[in-house]
Design an enzyme around this catalytic site. Structure first.
Site, PDB file in Angstrom:
ATOM      1  N   ARG A 107       0.850  -1.193   0.000  1.00 17.24           N
ATOM      2  CA  ARG A 107       0.000   0.000   0.000  1.00 17.24           C
ATOM      3  C   ARG A 107       0.885   1.242   0.000  1.00 17.24           C
ATOM      4  O   ARG A 107       1.921   1.279   0.675  1.00 17.24           O
ATOM      5  CB  ARG A 107      -0.847  -0.044   1.275  1.00 17.24           C
ATOM      6  N   THR A 408     -10.003   0.120  -9.576  1.00 20.02           N
ATOM      7  CA  THR A 408      -8.832  -0.713  -9.376  1.00 20.02           C
ATOM      8  C   THR A 408      -8.974  -1.967 -10.217  1.00 20.02           C
ATOM      9  O   THR A 408      -9.779  -2.035 -11.121  1.00 20.02           O
ATOM     10  CB  THR A 408      -8.643  -1.017  -7.874  1.00 20.02           C
ATOM     11  N   ASP A 450      -8.044   8.179   0.255  1.00 22.36           N
ATOM     12  CA  ASP A 450      -8.690   7.097   1.012  1.00 22.36           C
ATOM     13  C   ASP A 450      -8.637   7.373   2.515  1.00 22.36           C
ATOM     14  O   ASP A 450      -9.282   6.672   3.298  1.00 22.36           O
ATOM     15  CB  ASP A 450      -8.020   5.747   0.721  1.00 22.36           C
ATOM     16  N   SER A 475     -10.058  -0.819   0.885  1.00 20.80           N
ATOM     17  CA  SER A 475     -11.047  -1.897   0.763  1.00 20.80           C
ATOM     18  C   SER A 475     -10.499  -3.060  -0.047  1.00 20.80           C
ATOM     19  O   SER A 475     -11.150  -4.096  -0.172  1.00 20.80           O
ATOM     20  CB  SER A 475     -12.315  -1.383   0.078  1.00 20.80           C
ATOM     21  N   GLY A 496     -13.730   0.206  -5.046  1.00 23.51           N
ATOM     22  CA  GLY A 496     -13.718   0.988  -3.811  1.00 23.51           C
ATOM     23  C   GLY A 496     -14.366   0.213  -2.675  1.00 23.51           C
ATOM     24  O   GLY A 496     -14.111  -0.979  -2.487  1.00 23.51           O
TER      25      GLY A 496
HETATM   26  O1  DON Z   1      -7.825   1.068  -1.573  1.00 21.63           O
HETATM   27  C1  DON Z   1      -8.981   1.232  -1.907  1.00 21.63           C
HETATM   28  O2  DON Z   1      -9.919   0.741  -1.345  1.00 21.63           O
HETATM   29  C2  DON Z   1      -9.251   2.066  -3.133  1.00 21.63           C
HETATM   30  N1  DON Z   1      -8.320   3.139  -3.229  1.00 21.63           N
HETATM   31  C3  DON Z   1      -9.091   1.136  -4.279  1.00 21.63           C
HETATM   32  C4  DON Z   1      -9.369   1.805  -5.519  1.00 21.63           C
HETATM   33  C5  DON Z   1     -10.727   1.514  -5.828  1.00 21.63           C
HETATM   34  O3  DON Z   1     -11.170   0.457  -6.101  1.00 21.63           O
HETATM   35  C6  DON Z   1     -11.612   2.551  -5.785  1.00 21.63           C
HETATM   36  N2  DON Z   1     -12.638   2.065  -6.658  1.00 21.63           N
HETATM   37  N3  DON Z   1     -13.659   2.193  -6.888  1.00 21.63           N
END
Ligand code: DON
Length: 606
Positions: A107, A408, A450, A475, A496
């Site tokens: 991360r 993602t 986030d 997530s 997300g």
């Molecule tokens: O780490 C996370 O949960 C988000 N930044 C991942 C990116 C993501 O999937 C956001 N999508 N809709």
């Protein structure tokens, strides 16, 4: 603001596809097959070229870890809006030799200069708008993807990183044809891409419009970047010229004259890059219907939230319940688990996360007992995940959830030795921050949004406020499931905060409702994240079941037909893997969502 591409909207074709037994389904995108069965290894990802890169590496003698890195690096070329060296992610790995599940925390971290007030407007003292903050270089965290790849292959791979990057270098040099999905992803990020000359030069026409369908897009800068990383290793980024270019771009972005989107430069230093480490950490674990479910521990919230929800659901026999009742229990378990996620999960190096409580069946019992005959009213309050877990928790209201959004991808790979990798990775929003590192051909993430921008109420405890070196709650967190010590399936998702509900729903569909994984994955989704309404895909929203859930149980739904403003929140695409035994595996990608994914195997079954 990135709007969800129209490709997401389920078409009439999709409706038909969803009703058809999945194994027989035709591919949605050109050349893409959503399901592949065979031996010698398998890969599923969003993209045919990326899955092929993983298969190439498997054929050369690489293992599932090598294949995951090859697939992820190639995805950075072909779908740069969701992947690439500018982002980060989490890898969950089953090691066949030792029968162990390990995870790599890759991360992004917040630069050392980050503070809890970094996303507050100094002029007003109010938190910045979510989309405004997400557009800024300030939202870029230390890119951690390359450290993750290097750590994974050096610990568990069979080839050097240099070999795993070769397929991506080939794709970047030869180029690939822009397709309609690529165009729509570009459109979703146009103002941000236009704000940076380097992004315009790579991803737009000279007039600043999306590249046309059929355009042969080469990325010699990214080919060179991968070559340099292949030659010099990750130090080229974390303590070298590429790192200097990233810091320069983040803190002193070169902007298109007249642009108005980018107003807050970054605060990254070379010291932040030098300090970065991808860490191996133990997975989360819960038992569910005789399965051992492993996933990602904090700062991911997936393992704890999916785990808590499964523990709650363990108290019901979903397979014997009428479907509407079972789905009601699924939605309420998710609602309650989300309340606990939001209240307790953050970076455990900075805040105390009661992980064993969140994963405890005894704690889950204090949450399950709140579920009655009618939907709870969100936001529900968090429980008390600390022993002794005595009484039934109070059903009160709690803080609402902060916005989360972006996109993602999830990659799954396996090999002829039986190793499995599930790797969710991202640059956060479609197109990340929108900034391409000049001369290096990849986009930077905007992962730092986030973090929560402010506590739920002034002075209240919040485990997810920014701090120097801290990782924002995520997530992302795919699952690997074992039965009697043997892997049986893996699933991971994009989207997300709906990543968690997607994984949970696919597990319930498969394990409790007996759907084959391809059908479990394709089935219409409904996502409850401790919000007033559950987000429902059109096929679910329009179903008799949704009607029953509303009339009998008081559930409320919002239709997910596209962007759910202001969150851009929607159930995302998933990939999965079924271990079939005797060296056979079934790789599973999306048939429809986000243009469909690509599943490939080394040797297709006859
Ligand atoms: O780490 C996370 O949960 C988000 N930044 C991942 C990116 C993501 O999937 C956001 N999508 N809709």
């Amino acid at each position: 603001m990135r709007r969800l591409p129209a490709i997401y909207a389920l078409s009439a074709l999709a409706v038909v596809l969803l009703a058809v037994p999945s194994g027989a389904r035709a591919a949605a995108g050109a050349g893409k097959e959503p399901v592949a069965v065979g031996s010698g290894g398998a890969v599923a990802s969003m993209d045919l070229g990326a899955s092929q890169a993983g298969i190439d590496v498997l054929k050369q003698g690489g293992n599932a870890i090598d294949a995951a890195v090859a697939t992820a690096s190639a995805l950075g070329v072909t779908i740069p809006f969701v992947a690439g060296p500018g982002g980060g992610g989490f890898m969950v790995i089953y090691l066949a030799k030792t029968h162990q599940v390990v995870t790599i925390n890759g991360r992004e971290t917040c630069p050392a200069a980050c503070t809890p007030a970094m996303f507050t407007d100094p002029a007003t003292g109010q938190p910045l708008g979510y989309d405004d903050a997400s557009d800024q270089p300030l939202a870029t965290g230390v890119p951690s993807m390359v450290a993750t790849w290097a750590s994974a292959v050096s610990r568990y791979g069979r080839q050097p990183l240099a070999a795993d990057l070769q397929p991506a270098i080939g794709v970047a040099e030869r180029g690939f044809r822009v397709d309609p999905d690529f165009v729509q992803l570009t459109e979703s990020d146009l103002p941000e891409l236009r704000a940076y000359p380097a992004s315009r030069a790579l991803l737009l026409t000279p007039a600043g419009n999306p590249l046309p369908v059929g355009y042969l897009l080469r990325n010699p800068d990214l080919a060179r970047t991968y070559r340099l990383l292949a030659r010099y290793g990750p130090g080229y980024l974390y303590d070298g010229p590429l790192g200097q270019a990233i810091v320069q771009a983040d803190d002193h972005p070169v902007l298109t004259p007249g642009q108005t989107v980018v107003t807050r430069p970054g605060i990254m230093t070379l010291g932040d890059l030098r300090a970065y480490q991808a860490r191996v950490q133990p997975p989360t674990h819960v038992r569910y219907r005789g399965l051992d479910i492993y996933s990602m521990a904090p700062p991911s919230s997936s393992g704890s939230t999916v785990g808590e929800a499964l523990n709650i659901l363990s108290g019901y026999d979903l397979s014997a319940e009428p479907r509407a009742t079972a789905l009601f229990h699924y939605l309420e378990a998710s609602r309650l688990s989300y309340a606990d996620r939001n209240a307790y999960v953050g970076d455990p190096r900075y805040v105390s996360v009661p992980l064993s409580g969140l994963l405890s069946p005894a704690f889950a019992a204090t949450r399950r007992c709140l579920i009655g005959d009618r939907a709870l009213t969100s936001p529900v309050a968090p429980g008390h995940p600390y022993p002794p877990y005595g009484a039934c928790g109070a059903s009160q209201s709690g803080p609402a959830m902060s916005p989360e959004g972006g996109h993602t991808n999830n990659i799954v790979t396996t090999d002829k030795w039986g190793n499995i990798v599930a790797y969710t990775n991202t640059i956060n929003f479609f197109g990340g921050s929108g900034q391409t590192v000049p001369g290096y051909g990849f986009l930077l993430n905007n992962e730092m949004t986030d973090f929560d921008f402010a506590p739920p109420s002034p002075g209240a405890y919040d485990p997810n406020l920014p701090a120097g070196g801290k990782q924002p709650r995520s997530s992302m967190g795919p699952v690997i499931a074992l039965r009697d010590g043997q892997p049986v399936f893996s699933v991971g998702a994009a989207g997300g905060s709906t990543i968690i509900t997607t994984i949970l729903q696919i597990i319930v569909n498969h394990v409790d409702f007996g759907m084959p994984l391809p059908a479990a994955l394709a089935a219409p989704r409904v996502s409850q994240t401790n919000s007033a309404t559950s987000l429902a895909e059109p096929d679910f929203y329009d179903s008799a079941l949704a009607g029953q859930l509303a009339s009998e149980f008081g559930e409320k739904f919002t239709l997910a037909t596209g962007p759910i403003l202001p969150l851009d929140n929607y159930p995302g695409d998933a990939t999965a893997l079924q271990v079939l035994g005797h060296g056979q595996a079934e790789a599973i990608a999306e048939p429809v969502r986000l243009g469909g994914g690509s599943a490939l195997v080394v040797r297709p079954a006859p």
